[in-house]
Scaffold this active site. Sequence first.
Site, PDB file in Angstrom:
ATOM      1  N   GLU A 144     -79.089 151.171  54.347  1.00 53.26           N
ATOM      2  CA  GLU A 144     -78.038 150.724  53.438  1.00 53.26           C
ATOM      3  C   GLU A 144     -76.711 151.409  53.755  1.00 53.26           C
ATOM      4  O   GLU A 144     -75.663 150.769  53.772  1.00 53.26           O
ATOM      5  CB  GLU A 144     -78.431 150.993  51.976  1.00 53.26           C
ATOM      6  CG  GLU A 144     -79.668 150.251  51.518  1.00 53.26           C
ATOM      7  CD  GLU A 144     -80.978 150.990  51.769  1.00 53.26           C
ATOM      8  OE1 GLU A 144     -81.964 150.660  51.092  1.00 53.26           O
ATOM      9  OE2 GLU A 144     -81.032 151.887  52.644  1.00 53.26           O
ATOM     10  N   HIS A 153     -79.477 156.122  56.560  1.00 55.88           N
ATOM     11  CA  HIS A 153     -80.347 155.102  55.971  1.00 55.88           C
ATOM     12  C   HIS A 153     -79.762 153.724  56.257  1.00 55.88           C
ATOM     13  O   HIS A 153     -78.559 153.576  56.495  1.00 55.88           O
ATOM     14  CB  HIS A 153     -80.460 155.310  54.465  1.00 55.88           C
ATOM     15  CG  HIS A 153     -81.250 156.516  54.080  1.00 55.88           C
ATOM     16  ND1 HIS A 153     -81.837 156.642  52.851  1.00 55.88           N
ATOM     17  CD2 HIS A 153     -81.548 157.652  54.763  1.00 55.88           C
ATOM     18  CE1 HIS A 153     -82.466 157.807  52.771  1.00 55.88           C
ATOM     19  NE2 HIS A 153     -82.303 158.440  53.925  1.00 55.88           N
ATOM     20  N   CYS A 199     -78.663 156.108  48.641  1.00 58.11           N
ATOM     21  CA  CYS A 199     -78.134 154.783  48.970  1.00 58.11           C
ATOM     22  C   CYS A 199     -77.584 154.090  47.731  1.00 58.11           C
ATOM     23  O   CYS A 199     -76.542 153.443  47.792  1.00 58.11           O
ATOM     24  CB  CYS A 199     -79.210 153.934  49.627  1.00 58.11           C
ATOM     25  SG  CYS A 199     -79.667 154.548  51.266  1.00 58.11           S
ATOM     26  N   CYS A 244     -82.859 154.047  47.832  1.00 57.56           N
ATOM     27  CA  CYS A 244     -83.134 155.407  47.361  1.00 57.56           C
ATOM     28  C   CYS A 244     -81.929 155.893  46.542  1.00 57.56           C
ATOM     29  O   CYS A 244     -80.892 155.238  46.509  1.00 57.56           O
ATOM     30  CB  CYS A 244     -83.392 156.330  48.551  1.00 57.56           C
ATOM     31  SG  CYS A 244     -81.892 156.803  49.444  1.00 57.56           S
TER      32      CYS A 244
END
Length: 163
Positions: free
Chosen positions: A58, A56, A89, A86
Site C-alpha cells: 500500500e 508495504h 498502511c 495494516c
Amino acid sequence: MKHTNNNQLIKIAIQIAHDAVHNHKGGPFGAIIVKDNKIIGRGANRVTADNDPTAHAEVNAIRDACKNIQSFSLSECTLYCSSEPCPMCLSAIYWARIEQVFFANSCQQAAMIGFDDQFIYKELSLPHARKQLSISQLSDACVLEKAAAVFQEWDHSEFKQTY
C-alpha cells in the site's frame, strides 16, 4: 466513488501479490490506486527485497501514485489491496487522503500466515507510559523551545502547504 468493476481491479492487486511471491521479491501483498477509472499507482510488498520495513504494498502504491500525478494528495482515489491494510498502511492511507479502500484477504487471514497486527493495534491505543516501546517527551526547556520555534516558523511560512 464507484468503479465499473471492483472485482477486476482487485484481481490486479492480487496478481501483483502473486508476482511478488513468485519472484521472491517480498511478502504476499499487492496494491493499486485508481483515479477516474485509471490505475495511477501500483505497489508490491518489498520489505525483504529492499530491507525496508515500510515497503508495504500500500505504501509503495501510494508513493508510485503520488509520483505519477505529482501530488501528495490522493483525494478522489480508491485503493485496491490484496489484503486488509495494516496499521502503518492505514495511517498512510489517511495521510494520502484516499477516499475508499477495497481489500480481499482479511487481517485474520494474514495473522494465520504470520502477519499478525493485533499487537500494534493494541499498543497504539495505550498511553505512552503503558506501551512496550519506550516513548517519552523530553523536558529540557531549551530543546522544547527550539522544537517549538521550528513549528512557529512553519506556521508563519509563506511556503506552508496544508496536508
